[in-house]
Write an enzyme that holds these catalytic residues in place. Structure first.
Site, PDB file in Angstrom:
ATOM      1  N   LYS A  73      71.944   9.046  41.324  1.00 19.62           N
ATOM      2  CA  LYS A  73      70.617   9.600  41.052  1.00 19.62           C
ATOM      3  C   LYS A  73      70.356  10.852  41.878  1.00 19.62           C
ATOM      4  O   LYS A  73      69.672  11.778  41.409  1.00 19.62           O
ATOM      5  CB  LYS A  73      69.533   8.554  41.347  1.00 19.62           C
ATOM      6  CG  LYS A  73      69.597   7.315  40.471  1.00 19.62           C
ATOM      7  CD  LYS A  73      68.517   6.316  40.877  1.00 19.62           C
ATOM      8  CE  LYS A  73      68.659   5.001  40.129  1.00 19.62           C
ATOM      9  NZ  LYS A  73      67.591   4.037  40.499  1.00 19.62           N
ATOM     10  N   ASP A 110      62.153   5.379  36.895  1.00 17.03           N
ATOM     11  CA  ASP A 110      61.945   4.227  37.779  1.00 17.03           C
ATOM     12  C   ASP A 110      60.473   4.100  38.168  1.00 17.03           C
ATOM     13  O   ASP A 110      59.928   2.989  38.220  1.00 17.03           O
ATOM     14  CB  ASP A 110      62.783   4.370  39.049  1.00 17.03           C
ATOM     15  CG  ASP A 110      64.269   4.163  38.802  1.00 17.03           C
ATOM     16  OD1 ASP A 110      64.615   3.410  37.870  1.00 17.03           O
ATOM     17  OD2 ASP A 110      65.080   4.762  39.532  1.00 17.03           O
TER      18      ASP A 110
END
Length: 284
Positions: A73, A110
């Site tokens: 990420k 997220d």
């Protein structure tokens, strides 16, 4: 956003190492089946940080998007053409969308997953919150709490000296953070968010449960095995408990929206597929 539809033969995948345990293929494939995207394909691809640039650089025009696990990420950010403000603030993109001409755009879903999971469970916007853990998920939790209107949180970490990245995220978001160690924190808050891996919060379970106010809530990002010792202790006290699966589900829902360009993402079909897979793994 990329135009998509039947007959396009599109591809997507989740990347990480290890990746075999990922529920993302189950969730995304369930969405494709319900949406009639019969020629879409979603895979799990083993990819470590040192192989990310080469893998992304070799993808063809049939690729619609990628889901990424840590540490990818953060590693992906320099490889992208554009990055959303939220992903930049949080310091990580868990989603890459390939736009017209192959341009790579990074998003963070997220945060959306956490916000939706709490809202779905009926957890009200907290006036105070404690976040256990200082990694990438903790940074997303701080961002999610900021989106609910909370501008101050307590961050609880094993080693305060290792909370630097999350503190930088909080500074970019305009959130004030008080850092405490596991041995020196008060869990009394409207919401406790545990971003610790499975088993890591077991020793804190009774202590947290004993101090939580009656109408407080726990959000534990672990989804298997479930419930965790922390979740069981807090639930026994009568407080609301939210597990990690709803977060995983809703971040995937948002990914499907971004990658397909469609709003009719079948949340309940994805939920049923994910829950069935979790039950299957638990029984095996």
């Amino acid at each position: 956003m990329t135009e998509t539809g039947e007959g396009t033969g599109r591809r997507a995948a989740v990347l990480g190492s290890p990746i075999a345990h990922s529920l993302s293929p189950v969730l995304h494939r369930a969405a494709y089946a319900e949406m009639g995207l019969d020629d879409w394909r979603y895979d799990a691809i083993e990819c470590a940080e040192d192989g990310l640039a080469g893998l992304i650089g070799g993808l063809g025009p049939e690729w619609a998007g990628l889901s990424l696990t840590m540490p990818l990420k953060r590693a992906v950010l320099p490889l992208l053409d554009t990055v959303s403000d939220l992903a930049l603030a949080v310091g990580g993109a868990n989603t890459v969308v390939f736009r017209e001409g192959g341009a790579r755009h990074g998003e963070n879903t997220d945060v959306y997953g956490i916000v939706r999971a709490l809202a779905e469970a009926g957890v009200p916007a907290p006036a105070s919150a404690v976040v256990l853990g200082g990694g990438a998920t903790a940074a997303s939790a701080v961002a999610a709490l900021r989106e609910t209107g909370l501008a101050e949180v307590t961050l609880v970490v094993r080693d305060p000296a290792r909370a630097g990245e999350t503190l930088r995220v909080a500074e970019r978001l305009g959130t004030r953070v008080t850092v405490r160690s596991f041995d020196d924190f008060d869990p009394a808050a409207d919401l406790v968010v545990s971003t610790l891996p499975s088993g890591a919060a077991d020793a804190l379970a009774e202590r947290v449960a004993a101090r939580l106010p009656e109408k407080a809530a726990l959000f534990d990002v672990v989804y298997a095995p479930w419930p965790t010792a922390l979740a069981a202790a807090v639930r026994a006290r009568g407080c609301a408990v939210v597990g990690g699966f709803p977060m995983l589900l809703h971040q995937a829902v948002r990914q499907v929206e971004l990658m397909t360009g469609r709003a009719d993402v079948p949340v309940e079909a994805m939920r049923a597929a994910g829950e069935a897979e979790i039950a299957r793994r638990a029984a095996s």
